[in-house]
Write a protein that holds these residues in place. Structure first.
Motif, PDB file in Angstrom:
ATOM      1  N   MET A  54       0.834  -1.197   0.000  1.00 17.86           N
ATOM      2  CA  MET A  54       0.000   0.000   0.000  1.00 17.86           C
ATOM      3  C   MET A  54       0.874   1.254   0.000  1.00 17.86           C
ATOM      4  O   MET A  54       0.608   2.206  -0.736  1.00 17.86           O
ATOM      5  N   LEU A  55       1.920   1.223   0.791  1.00 18.07           N
ATOM      6  CA  LEU A  55       2.887   2.330   0.802  1.00 18.07           C
ATOM      7  C   LEU A  55       3.422   2.576  -0.622  1.00 18.07           C
ATOM      8  O   LEU A  55       3.450   3.709  -1.106  1.00 18.07           O
ATOM      9  N   LEU A  56       3.818   1.491  -1.281  1.00 18.90           N
ATOM     10  CA  LEU A  56       4.417   1.640  -2.617  1.00 18.90           C
ATOM     11  C   LEU A  56       3.388   2.129  -3.631  1.00 18.90           C
ATOM     12  O   LEU A  56       3.720   2.926  -4.518  1.00 18.90           O
ATOM     13  N   GLY A  57       2.153   1.652  -3.507  1.00 21.45           N
ATOM     14  CA  GLY A  57       1.098   2.109  -4.423  1.00 21.45           C
ATOM     15  C   GLY A  57       0.826   3.596  -4.270  1.00 21.45           C
ATOM     16  O   GLY A  57       0.641   4.317  -5.258  1.00 21.45           O
ATOM     17  N   LEU A  58       0.804   4.063  -3.025  1.00 20.60           N
ATOM     18  CA  LEU A  58       0.606   5.496  -2.783  1.00 20.60           C
ATOM     19  C   LEU A  58       1.812   6.292  -3.278  1.00 20.60           C
ATOM     20  O   LEU A  58       1.669   7.367  -3.891  1.00 20.60           O
ATOM     21  N   GLN A  59       3.010   5.762  -3.023  1.00 21.30           N
ATOM     22  CA  GLN A  59       4.221   6.464  -3.469  1.00 21.30           C
ATOM     23  C   GLN A  59       4.257   6.551  -4.996  1.00 21.30           C
ATOM     24  O   GLN A  59       4.626   7.588  -5.557  1.00 21.30           O
ATOM     25  N   VAL A 115       3.873  -3.157  -8.063  1.00 17.74           N
ATOM     26  CA  VAL A 115       2.709  -2.685  -7.296  1.00 17.74           C
ATOM     27  C   VAL A 115       2.074  -1.524  -8.055  1.00 17.74           C
ATOM     28  O   VAL A 115       2.740  -0.515  -8.320  1.00 17.74           O
ATOM     29  N   PRO A 116       0.805  -1.649  -8.420  1.00 16.97           N
ATOM     30  CA  PRO A 116       0.180  -0.581  -9.204  1.00 16.97           C
ATOM     31  C   PRO A 116       0.002   0.690  -8.379  1.00 16.97           C
ATOM     32  O   PRO A 116      -0.229   0.631  -7.168  1.00 16.97           O
ATOM     33  N   ALA A 117       0.140   1.828  -9.050  1.00 21.66           N
ATOM     34  CA  ALA A 117      -0.127   3.103  -8.381  1.00 21.66           C
ATOM     35  C   ALA A 117      -1.559   3.108  -7.849  1.00 21.66           C
ATOM     36  O   ALA A 117      -2.456   2.507  -8.443  1.00 21.66           O
ATOM     37  N   LEU A 118      -1.739   3.753  -6.716  1.00 18.91           N
ATOM     38  CA  LEU A 118      -3.068   3.890  -6.107  1.00 18.91           C
ATOM     39  C   LEU A 118      -3.459   5.369  -6.088  1.00 18.91           C
ATOM     40  O   LEU A 118      -3.462   6.009  -5.026  1.00 18.91           O
ATOM     41  N   PRO A 119      -3.752   5.922  -7.257  1.00 21.01           N
ATOM     42  CA  PRO A 119      -4.121   7.344  -7.281  1.00 21.01           C
ATOM     43  C   PRO A 119      -5.457   7.563  -6.575  1.00 21.01           C
ATOM     44  O   PRO A 119      -6.370   6.756  -6.706  1.00 21.01           O
ATOM     45  N   LEU A 120      -5.521   8.623  -5.808  1.00 21.29           N
ATOM     46  CA  LEU A 120      -6.723   8.939  -5.033  1.00 21.29           C
ATOM     47  C   LEU A 120      -7.407  10.157  -5.632  1.00 21.29           C
ATOM     48  O   LEU A 120      -6.730  11.105  -6.036  1.00 21.29           O
ATOM     49  N   ASP A 121      -8.722  10.133  -5.679  1.00 20.83           N
ATOM     50  CA  ASP A 121      -9.424  11.364  -6.041  1.00 20.83           C
ATOM     51  C   ASP A 121      -9.305  12.369  -4.905  1.00 20.83           C
ATOM     52  O   ASP A 121      -9.104  13.564  -5.147  1.00 20.83           O
ATOM     53  N   VAL A 122      -9.436  11.869  -3.691  1.00 26.39           N
ATOM     54  CA  VAL A 122      -9.422  12.753  -2.520  1.00 26.39           C
ATOM     55  C   VAL A 122      -8.719  12.036  -1.370  1.00 26.39           C
ATOM     56  O   VAL A 122      -8.881  10.826  -1.191  1.00 26.39           O
TER      57      VAL A 122
END
Lengths: 284, 261
Positions: free
Chosen positions: A104-109, A152-159
């Motif tokens: 999760m860390l890597l996806g957010l990064q 690890v896929p990126a985890l782009p967030l809308d918000v």
């Protein structure tokens, strides 16, 4: 500097059905609960929630806001398993994207750096990869080692919704406990970020509140600031307040059945906004 | 040493004492790495190892601090010496560098030591949602892992786990060079100690606690469990270790997790 102060309801008005919402904190620690409750009271639906999960995830599941949870755990810390999340999972009412905590860390990064993935050994051989090949792929090192790694896929967030101890009106945010968790990463992975804080203070006060390193998030990353004393209640927000264990036990017990949940919901959720909640919970 | 010590004195060592010592022994030889025992009995064991034969171990306070000394478990420790800051983000750097040995719980373990504590049943609608994957995939592929099972039973030791969180010896071997940092050190239970010296890396019974027969362990295991030829019996704490245990576990919390039967 801009003045980004706003209310919980104004934040909710910026959200839309189906959005991917990242929530800061860890387990039952420093969760933006006044914002989460505002979302829970709204008509929003089909949200994808990304979180080092605690009662934020449980509450949004219990109120039917969530289509999918992206998570590695969902815990109340002193109560190991989040009972509302468990209920939603066992009733089959939410989908999941299962991750290792470090993934999760890597996806957010990756999202923060605007790259499609980050490589790691984490997940190799495990069913976190094997059961989710549709969502997680591997990549071969282009260098001489030729090693196969998890991409690890990126985890782009809308918000992103994050709760800190202090911020100025422009969104320069400060944490005063021992762990920033991944709050800055959530902000950087998100198209828009809303901070709630225990207290909005003048910018010049920040440097005297704590060491320079406590000034975690600059206004570069922040779109709105909500002043919410006890905004993380009932989760831990030391040094301002510890976790309210008794309150948390009552929240957990409310997962027992529909009747218990309806009573909890009427008292602490449908009572109104954060001020009404503070009255109901005796937080003055 | 003062305090209402559970097992200081003339009484025989309890099953919990043997479990603590067996877990502590898993850290022998680790040197200056982060010993990260999760749970009450493992925590007592790690602190015992550091206070006795493995003094260079680095340990956390359960949150963002690395702390020195024989910090007691389950009570406020006002005079803790903080060595370093170790927020969660740093912990992942430690994990991925390999400088760590974790002790994790297990809801299920299969004959190769594949591990599950995420959920029971189907992923889309589990019969029982448990912890989730947590850090198990990353831990097992990066550094030494030991499992602690306080209730050795066929519900835990199953022919096949519902979902693999921590990887076992077969899956690690299949990774080839990418599995080179994998090490399943041991599985310590309330009945004995297993290692991975069985055929093709299967779990094998290496030691039993006093009063436990190998047949008892087999009966509590849901698959055929090989046994070493020279089965050992786990040792009790030494007199010096008993004194340390009284300081580390002044409330006798280990006795609540493991009953002497």
């Amino acid at each position: 500097m801009p003045d980004k102060r706003c209310t919980e309801d104004e934040v909710v008005a910026e959200l839309a059905d189906g959005m991917t919402i990242g929530i800061g904190g860890w387990g039952s620690r420093r969760k933006p609960m006044s914002l989460v409750r505002a979302v829970a009271r709204s008509s929003l639906r089909d949200l994808e929630v990304v979180s080092y999960g605690g009662p934020d995830v449980g509450l949004l599941c219990a109120t039917g806001k969530v289509r999918r949870v992206v998570y590695a755990f969902c815990s109340l810390d002193s109560i190991a398993l989040e009972p509302h999340f468990r209920r939603a999972r066992q009733d089959g009412t939410v989908e999941t994207f299962e991750l290792d905590e470090g993934m999760m860390l890597l996806g957010l990064q990756a999202a923060a750096w605007r790259v499609p993935f980050l490589p790691t050994r984490v997940g190799l051989g495990s069913d976190v990869l094997e059961h989710q090949r549709d969502r997680i792929r591997t990549v071969r090192s282009p260098y001489d080692d030729g090693e196969e790694l998890v991409a690890v896929p990126a985890l782009p967030l809308d918000v992103a919704l994050v709760h800190l101890h202090r911020a100025d009106a422009a969104g320069n945010g400060q944490y005063l406990n021992v762990d920033p968790y991944f709050d800055d990463l959530f902000c950087r992975a998100a198209a828009r970020t809303f901070l709630s804080v225990e207290r909005v203070c003048p910018t010049e006060e920040l440097a005297s509140n704590g060491p320079l390193q406590s000034m975690l998030i600059s206004r570069l990353w922040v779109d709105g600031v909500v002043e919410a004393p006890f905004g993380a209640h009932f989760t831990e927000c030391v040094p301002d307040y510890p976790r309210d264990e008794e309150f948390q036990r009552a929240y957990a017990a409310a997962a027992r059945d529909d009747e218990a949940w309806a009573a909890w919901r009427a008292r602490y959720l449908d009572c109104g906004g954060h001020d009404a909640y503070r009255d109901a919970a005796g937080l003055r | 040493m003062s305090g209402p010590a559970a097992s200081v004195g003339p009484g025989p060592a309890t099953r919990a004492d043997h479990c603590v010592v067996a877990l502590a022994e898993c850290f022998r030889g680790d040197g200056e790495i982060l010993a990260n025992p999760i749970g009450t009995v493992p925590m007592i064991a790690g602190r015992l190892a550091r206070a006795s034969f493995e003094p260079d171990l680095v340990m956390t306070d359960g949150e963002a601090r690395l702390v020195a000394g024989p910090v007691p478990v389950g009570v406020e420790a006002p005079d803790v010496i903080v060595e370093a800051w170790n927020p969660y983000r740093t912990m992942f750097d430690v994990v991925w560098s390999g400088r760590r040995h974790v002790v994790m719980g297990a809801s299920q373990l299969d004959p190769f030591g594949n591990h599950n504590f995420a959920f029971i049943g189907d992923r889309r609608r589990p019969r029982a949602q448990l912890l989730g994957f947590r850090g198990a995939p990353g831990n097992t592929v990066n550094h030494a892992t030991t499992y602690w099972v306080p209730d050795h039973s066929p519900r835990v030791f199953v022919p096949a786990v519902d979902v693999v969180c921590g990887i076992g010896t077969d899956r690690a071997r299949a990774l080839g060079p990418s599995g080179r940092f994998f090490e399943l050190r041991a599985v310590v239970t309330n009945l004995g100690v297993l290692d991975t010296s069985g055929p093709d890396g299967r779990l094998r019974l290496r030691a039993v606690h006093p009063g436990v027969a190998p047949e008892d362990v087999q009966a509590a295991t849901g698959f055929l469990l090989p046994m070493v030829d020279d089965l050992e019996v786990t040792r009790p704490p030494s007199a010096a270790e008993r004194v340390l245990l009284a300081r580390i576990d002044p409330l006798g919390l280990r006795e609540r997790e493991v009953r002497t039967s």
